[in-house]
Design an enzyme around this catalytic site. Structure first.
Site, PDB file in Angstrom:
ATOM      1  N   CYS A 191       4.341 -17.695 -37.713  1.00  0.00           N
ATOM      2  CA  CYS A 191       4.817 -18.429 -38.876  1.00  0.00           C
ATOM      3  C   CYS A 191       5.329 -19.817 -38.455  1.00  0.00           C
ATOM      4  O   CYS A 191       4.545 -20.654 -38.033  1.00  0.00           O
ATOM      5  CB  CYS A 191       5.883 -17.621 -39.613  1.00  0.00           C
ATOM      6  SG  CYS A 191       6.133 -18.169 -41.325  1.00  0.00           S
TER       7      CYS A 191
ATOM      8  N   HIS B   5       3.515 -11.938 -40.155  1.00  0.00           N
ATOM      9  CA  HIS B   5       4.748 -11.250 -39.754  1.00  0.00           C
ATOM     10  C   HIS B   5       4.441  -9.756 -39.613  1.00  0.00           C
ATOM     11  O   HIS B   5       3.674  -9.189 -40.391  1.00  0.00           O
ATOM     12  CB  HIS B   5       5.843 -11.442 -40.797  1.00  0.00           C
ATOM     13  CG  HIS B   5       6.456 -12.796 -40.782  1.00  0.00           C
ATOM     14  ND1 HIS B   5       7.192 -13.274 -39.729  1.00  0.00           N
ATOM     15  CD2 HIS B   5       6.429 -13.787 -41.718  1.00  0.00           C
ATOM     16  CE1 HIS B   5       7.627 -14.495 -40.003  1.00  0.00           C
ATOM     17  NE2 HIS B   5       7.164 -14.835 -41.199  1.00  0.00           N
TER      18      HIS B   5
END
Length: 505
Positions: A336, A438
């Site tokens: 991310c 994630h």
């Protein structure tokens, strides 16, 4: 019939409220009741994405799983994600509302939140037998009580019996119990029906005199003492970063060294949890060049402020140290915000990140990111690009990010997503990886193959133990936690407060 409610409040933050709520959800589910977790307002660095793309606190997602139900935004209607000093992103029913300063939130938004919260409670009361409510921080913060929508106001709204949890591991447990109760108003104190002492290490008998005194002084029973339990369930609070789990790894203690950058605004740090279960792997947090050393794998995790944390990286000299590791052939993995930093350029034309500045990335992947106001929150599945590790495999996780990343045409993506998109990027030598996924390491086979690749490169034997799936490991943890609670807590008063014998009749 309207659901009965039990609420877990604490004498402070990080006393174990979330885990006890998780345990209760599994205990009640095991007994056949329809149980649901609830936290009106949560401040968390780690979040959970629901099936419909809503963002809630990680703890409520975990608790829903322990309750064997699908998580929804009604379980955590208000989520605050710290973004800058005294500024948090306010998320309402899973969607970005706005960034607010603490004073503005307190003075302008809290009372507006009550109808939102009330509607969620009423909905859950109609759909379930039992609501397990979780408080936030302490209910006795006298400077905050008039605007506190997470503790006693919720207990009264849901007509919940309150259990007060105190952490003996931090010391002063009896003072914290007595002090908390003393600072409550009479009607608030009447809500407290029981006390739990948590995280105990040592001889249980040594507590007897203190427990007897507390019960006599307060008239409230101590339901039990929970021994310290290092259970494999994800944390959501930054306080967990200083836990014993991260202090276990010392230089040279493990053959495989995994370093995780501790950004000032680190988020979703539970992404690295699976490495703790890998044989021979040590995990440590790194916040300086001195601490960095020469790890086998360097992870740049998520962050709530990519550009600000990238600037911090440069200020402390970690950018140069990371590039030196790259030249040495160290494996580097960005997730991310960490992935965004690995690129060449980061643009913030609309001031999404704060002050609208642009930044030079670490240039370890040929990718550019433009920050956008619309937030991407979605569960995702994809297939790993060929030529990595053992080749193609299905991976799953979730996206939570602001910004669109564009790759140069010749760069391999990390994943081919099932919705047709591509995710992430891989360096030509398979040494630098970037992804928005994630939970990537919670794909346990992927993590094992990654670790074994590092082991082979160091001339070590591969780990050949059976790889358990993440869902299997979580199920074991929920059942262990439930048994731990039932073995050490007098559950009978809880059943009486909930009038369980009348539920469903």
């Amino acid at each position: 019939m309207k659901a009965r409610s039990i609420m877990i409040q604490g004498t402070a933050s990080d006393v174990g409220k979330s885990l006890i709520c998780t345990a209760l959800c599994r205990v009640f589910s095991n007994k056949g009741y329809r149980v649901v977790p609830f936290k009106s307002q949560n401040m968390a660095l780690n979040s959970y994405v629901t099936l419909d793309g809503g963002e809630i606190g990680r703890a409520q997602g975990v608790q829903a799983e322990a309750a064997r139900i699908v998580a929804t935004t009604d379980m955590n209607p208000i989520l605050l994600k710290p973004k800058q000093d005294m500024v948090s992103e306010v998320i309402v029913h899973g969607k970005h509302f706005q960034d607010m300063k603490a004073l503005s939130y307190r003075n302008q938004f809290v009372e507006k939140a009550m109808p939102i919260v009330r509607k969620s409670v009423e909905k859950l009361q109609q759909e379930y037998d039992i609501i397990v409510l979780e408080g936030a921080g302490s209910p006795a913060e006298i400077n905050l009580k008039d605007r506190d929508i997470a503790n006693m106001r919720m207990a009264k709204l849901a007509d919940a019996a309150v259990i007060l949890v105190a952490d003996i591991d931090r010391g002063g447990v009896f003072a914290s119990i007595i002090g908390t109760l003393a600072l409550l108003d009479d009607d608030e104190r009447d809500c407290v029906k029981g006390i739990i002492i948590n995280k105990f290490r040592g001889m249980r008998e040594l507590l007897d005199d203190g427990i007897e005194w507390v019960e006599k002084e307060t008239g409230i029973p101590v339901l039990g003492v929970l021994p310290y339990l290092d259970v494999n369930i994800e944390a959501e609070d930054s306080l967990a970063l200083s836990s014993l789990r991260f202090k276990k790894s010392k230089s040279g203690e493990f053959p495989i060294d995994v370093a995780v950058l501790k950004f000032p605004h680190i988020s979703n740090f539970t992404d690295v949890d699976p490495f703790f279960d890998e044989p021979g792997v040590g995990v440590r947090l790194v916040a300086s060049v001195y601490e960095l050393g020469n790890p086998d794998l360097l992870i740049l995790p998520g962050t709530k402020n990519t550009i600000e944390d990238l600037n911090w990286l440069k200020q402390v000299g970690l950018d140069r140290a990371i590039k030196e590791l790259r030249e040495q052939g160290t494996m580097i993995f960005g997730i991310c915000g960490g992935f965004q930093m690995l690129g060449t350029k980061l643009f913030d034309p609309d001031g999404v990140e704060g002050n609208g500045e642009n930044a030079e990335g670490l240039s370890l992947l040929p990718a550019e990111t433009v920050f956008q106001a619309e937030k991407k929150t979605v569960q995702m599945e994809g297939v790993l690009s060929s030529g990595i590790l053992a080749g193609e495999m299905n991976l799953s996780g979730f996206e939570i990010h602001l910004g669109k990343t564009t790759l140069e045409s010749q760069v391999r993506p990390f994943l081919q997503l099932k919705d047709g998109r591509q995710d992430g990027a891989i360096a030509t030598d398979n040494k630098v990886f970037g992804t928005y996924l994630h939970g990537i390491f919670h794909n346990r086979l992927f993590t094992r193959l990654l670790v074994n690749q590092i082991r082979r490169s160091k001339g070590l034997d591969e780990v050949r133990e059976t790889v358990q799936s993440d869902s299997e490991l979580r199920e074991e943890a929920y059942n262990l936690l439930a048994s731990h609670l039932e073995e050490n807590i007098d559950m009978e008063p809880i059943y009486q407060w909930l009038q369980l014998e009348t539920l469903g009749s």
